[in-house]
Design a protein around this motif. Sequence first.
Motif, mmCIF file in Angstrom:
data_model
loop_
_atom_site.group_PDB
_atom_site.id
_atom_site.type_symbol
_atom_site.label_atom_id
_atom_site.label_comp_id
_atom_site.label_asym_id
_atom_site.label_seq_id
_atom_site.Cartn_x
_atom_site.Cartn_y
_atom_site.Cartn_z
ATOM 1 N N ARG A 5 0.826 -1.199 0.000
ATOM 2 C CA ARG A 5 0.000 0.000 0.000
ATOM 3 C C ARG A 5 0.864 1.255 0.000
ATOM 4 O O ARG A 5 0.516 2.271 -0.581
ATOM 5 C CB ARG A 5 -0.933 -0.022 1.211
ATOM 6 C CG ARG A 5 -1.990 -1.131 1.125
ATOM 7 C CD ARG A 5 -2.876 -1.130 2.357
ATOM 8 N NE ARG A 5 -3.929 -2.119 2.249
ATOM 9 C CZ ARG A 5 -3.809 -3.391 2.581
ATOM 10 N NH1 ARG A 5 -2.640 -3.829 3.032
ATOM 11 N NH2 ARG A 5 -4.805 -4.234 2.456
ATOM 12 N N ARG A 6 2.001 1.204 0.692
ATOM 13 C CA ARG A 6 2.918 2.344 0.658
ATOM 14 C C ARG A 6 3.528 2.491 -0.730
ATOM 15 O O ARG A 6 3.822 3.591 -1.187
ATOM 16 C CB ARG A 6 4.032 2.159 1.690
ATOM 17 C CG ARG A 6 3.544 2.201 3.126
ATOM 18 C CD ARG A 6 4.670 1.874 4.083
ATOM 19 N NE ARG A 6 5.760 2.826 3.971
ATOM 20 C CZ ARG A 6 7.018 2.546 4.290
ATOM 21 N NH1 ARG A 6 7.335 1.341 4.688
ATOM 22 N NH2 ARG A 6 7.948 3.475 4.185
ATOM 23 N N LEU A 7 3.720 1.339 -1.400
ATOM 24 C CA LEU A 7 4.315 1.384 -2.725
ATOM 25 C C LEU A 7 3.395 2.080 -3.713
ATOM 26 O O LEU A 7 3.851 2.739 -4.641
ATOM 27 C CB LEU A 7 4.596 -0.042 -3.197
ATOM 28 C CG LEU A 7 5.522 -0.239 -4.398
ATOM 29 C CD1 LEU A 7 6.866 0.429 -4.135
ATOM 30 C CD2 LEU A 7 5.694 -1.709 -4.702
ATOM 31 N N ALA A 54 11.818 -5.820 -10.215
ATOM 32 C CA ALA A 54 10.877 -6.934 -10.268
ATOM 33 C C ALA A 54 9.628 -6.643 -9.440
ATOM 34 O O ALA A 54 8.515 -7.008 -9.819
ATOM 35 C CB ALA A 54 11.546 -8.213 -9.781
ATOM 36 N N ALA A 55 9.814 -5.972 -8.303
ATOM 37 C CA ALA A 55 8.661 -5.602 -7.480
ATOM 38 C C ALA A 55 7.749 -4.632 -8.224
ATOM 39 O O ALA A 55 6.522 -4.726 -8.145
ATOM 40 C CB ALA A 55 9.142 -4.970 -6.176
ATOM 41 N N VAL A 105 9.932 5.177 -4.020
ATOM 42 C CA VAL A 105 9.804 3.743 -4.281
ATOM 43 C C VAL A 105 10.828 2.973 -3.455
ATOM 44 O O VAL A 105 10.505 1.960 -2.824
ATOM 45 C CB VAL A 105 9.991 3.454 -5.787
ATOM 46 C CG1 VAL A 105 10.155 1.956 -6.020
ATOM 47 C CG2 VAL A 105 8.797 3.982 -6.579
ATOM 48 N N ARG A 106 12.064 3.436 -3.430
ATOM 49 C CA ARG A 106 13.108 2.740 -2.665
ATOM 50 C C ARG A 106 12.751 2.686 -1.180
ATOM 51 O O ARG A 106 12.915 1.659 -0.521
ATOM 52 C CB ARG A 106 14.458 3.437 -2.850
ATOM 53 C CG ARG A 106 15.005 3.357 -4.275
ATOM 54 C CD ARG A 106 16.412 3.922 -4.360
ATOM 55 N NE ARG A 106 16.812 4.073 -5.750
ATOM 56 C CZ ARG A 106 16.749 5.204 -6.434
ATOM 57 N NH1 ARG A 106 16.319 6.319 -5.839
ATOM 58 N NH2 ARG A 106 17.117 5.247 -7.698
ATOM 59 N N THR A 107 12.256 3.799 -0.652
ATOM 60 C CA THR A 107 11.895 3.845 0.763
ATOM 61 C C THR A 107 10.747 2.885 1.067
ATOM 62 O O THR A 107 10.776 2.152 2.059
ATOM 63 C CB THR A 107 11.496 5.278 1.154
ATOM 64 O OG1 THR A 107 12.607 6.153 0.916
ATOM 65 C CG2 THR A 107 11.095 5.350 2.625
ATOM 66 N N ALA A 108 9.743 2.888 0.180
ATOM 67 C CA ALA A 108 8.586 2.021 0.398
ATOM 68 C C ALA A 108 8.947 0.553 0.286
ATOM 69 O O ALA A 108 8.312 -0.312 0.901
ATOM 70 C CB ALA A 108 7.493 2.361 -0.615
ATOM 71 N N PHE A 109 10.000 0.266 -0.457
ATOM 72 C CA PHE A 109 10.361 -1.114 -0.743
ATOM 73 C C PHE A 109 11.218 -1.750 0.344
ATOM 74 O O PHE A 109 11.454 -2.956 0.312
ATOM 75 C CB PHE A 109 11.111 -1.166 -2.081
ATOM 76 C CG PHE A 109 11.455 -2.561 -2.541
ATOM 77 C CD1 PHE A 109 10.495 -3.370 -3.112
ATOM 78 C CD2 PHE A 109 12.735 -3.057 -2.393
ATOM 79 C CE1 PHE A 109 10.803 -4.647 -3.530
ATOM 80 C CE2 PHE A 109 13.061 -4.328 -2.806
ATOM 81 C CZ PHE A 109 12.084 -5.132 -3.386
ATOM 82 N N GLU A 110 11.650 -1.001 1.312
ATOM 83 C CA GLU A 110 12.630 -1.497 2.280
ATOM 84 C C GLU A 110 12.261 -2.849 2.883
ATOM 85 O O GLU A 110 13.094 -3.733 3.031
ATOM 86 C CB GLU A 110 12.829 -0.468 3.400
ATOM 87 C CG GLU A 110 13.650 0.743 2.951
ATOM 88 C CD GLU A 110 13.782 1.786 4.053
ATOM 89 O OE1 GLU A 110 13.163 1.587 5.120
ATOM 90 O OE2 GLU A 110 14.462 2.782 3.843
ATOM 91 N N GLY A 111 11.022 -3.027 3.256
ATOM 92 C CA GLY A 111 10.623 -4.291 3.861
ATOM 93 C C GLY A 111 10.078 -5.303 2.880
ATOM 94 O O GLY A 111 9.915 -6.474 3.211
#
Length: 300
Positions: A5-7, A54-55, A105-111
Motif C-alpha cells: 500500500r505504501r508502494l 521486479a517488485a 519507491v526505494r523507501t517504500a520497498f525497504e521491507g
Amino acid sequence: MRIGRRLVGALVAAGALAYAAGSAATPAADLYYQRAVMTAADGACRLFAPDIGAALMASKAQARSAALRSGVDAANLAGVESRAGAAVSAAGCRSGDIAAAAQRVRTAFEGYAHLDHMDFPGELDAWAADRPAADGASHWRVSQHDRFGWDEMLFGVVGHAADRPLMAVANFADGAQPYGARLVIRDAAVTSGPYLDSRAADIGGRIPIDGRLPPRASTRIFNAAAMSPAGRDLRGPGMTGGWAFRFPSDAAEALAGLDPREAVAVEFLFAGDDGESVRTAYVEVGDFAAAQAFQALVQR
C-alpha cells in the motif's frame, strides 16, 4: 494481501509526469499509469536494483488486473502505457520528478524484499506466491488449488534451481492413471477480449468458472510436454499420490497475458475400453502475472 500500500503512493510522479487522462480516465487506469511511469523510467534510466525492478513489475501487473476488472479494455491500457513512456521520454532521466518518485519507491520497498509469501485473491479463487529458500528441492512458487469432482489439483509455477516450469499435479480419488494432460486457454490471436458468458451468471451477477472460457474454436491448446509420478515435495496436503504434468515454456507467458476475469482449463486424458475420457479442472486467471513477478524477486 495487495502489493505494498505504501508502494502505491510511492509510484506517483508529479509535474511533468502528470497523467494525460484520455479516454481511459478512471481511478484504476490512473493507478496503472502511475506504475507504468516508474517501470518505464526504470527501463530508460536504470533507476533500481533488479529486486526493486521486479517488485515494480509485480505491482504494475496487479494494477493492470484491477483496471481490466473495472471495465477498462486492453486497448485503452496499451494507450495508457504508451503515454507513460512518452511522459518519461519528455521528462528525461535527469528529471527531479522522476528522482523524487524513485526515492519514494526505494523507501517504500525497504521491507518488501524480505517477504517470502503473498496471496493474490481473485473473484473466485486465489494464487499463493512463495519465495522459498534455495535448498535444492522443488517447491511451488505460484499455485492455485482446485477440487473437481472427487479429484484435486495444484496448478502453477514450480521452482527447482533456476527452472520455473508451469505444472499441474493431480490426484484422482479412484486411483485412475491418465496418459496425458492439456492446458486450454483463450486464443488471444483470434479473439478480441475475454469470453465471459453472462447468461450463466447467478442472481448476484457472478459468472461460474466454466462460463469464463470460450468455445473450443477460439481456444489455444498446450499439450503437457512431460508426465511423471508426483513427488512428495509437489503434492498438496492430504495428497497420498498423484501425477505431475509439465507444460511448454510459452504456456506461462500466454496465461500471464490473459484477462484476470477469465479461466483456463486443465484436461486430464484417460484411455478406457469405451474410448478416451476427460476430467476437467478449471483455474481462475486472476493475478497470475503479478504472482509470477513476485516469486521472481531475489530474496534478501
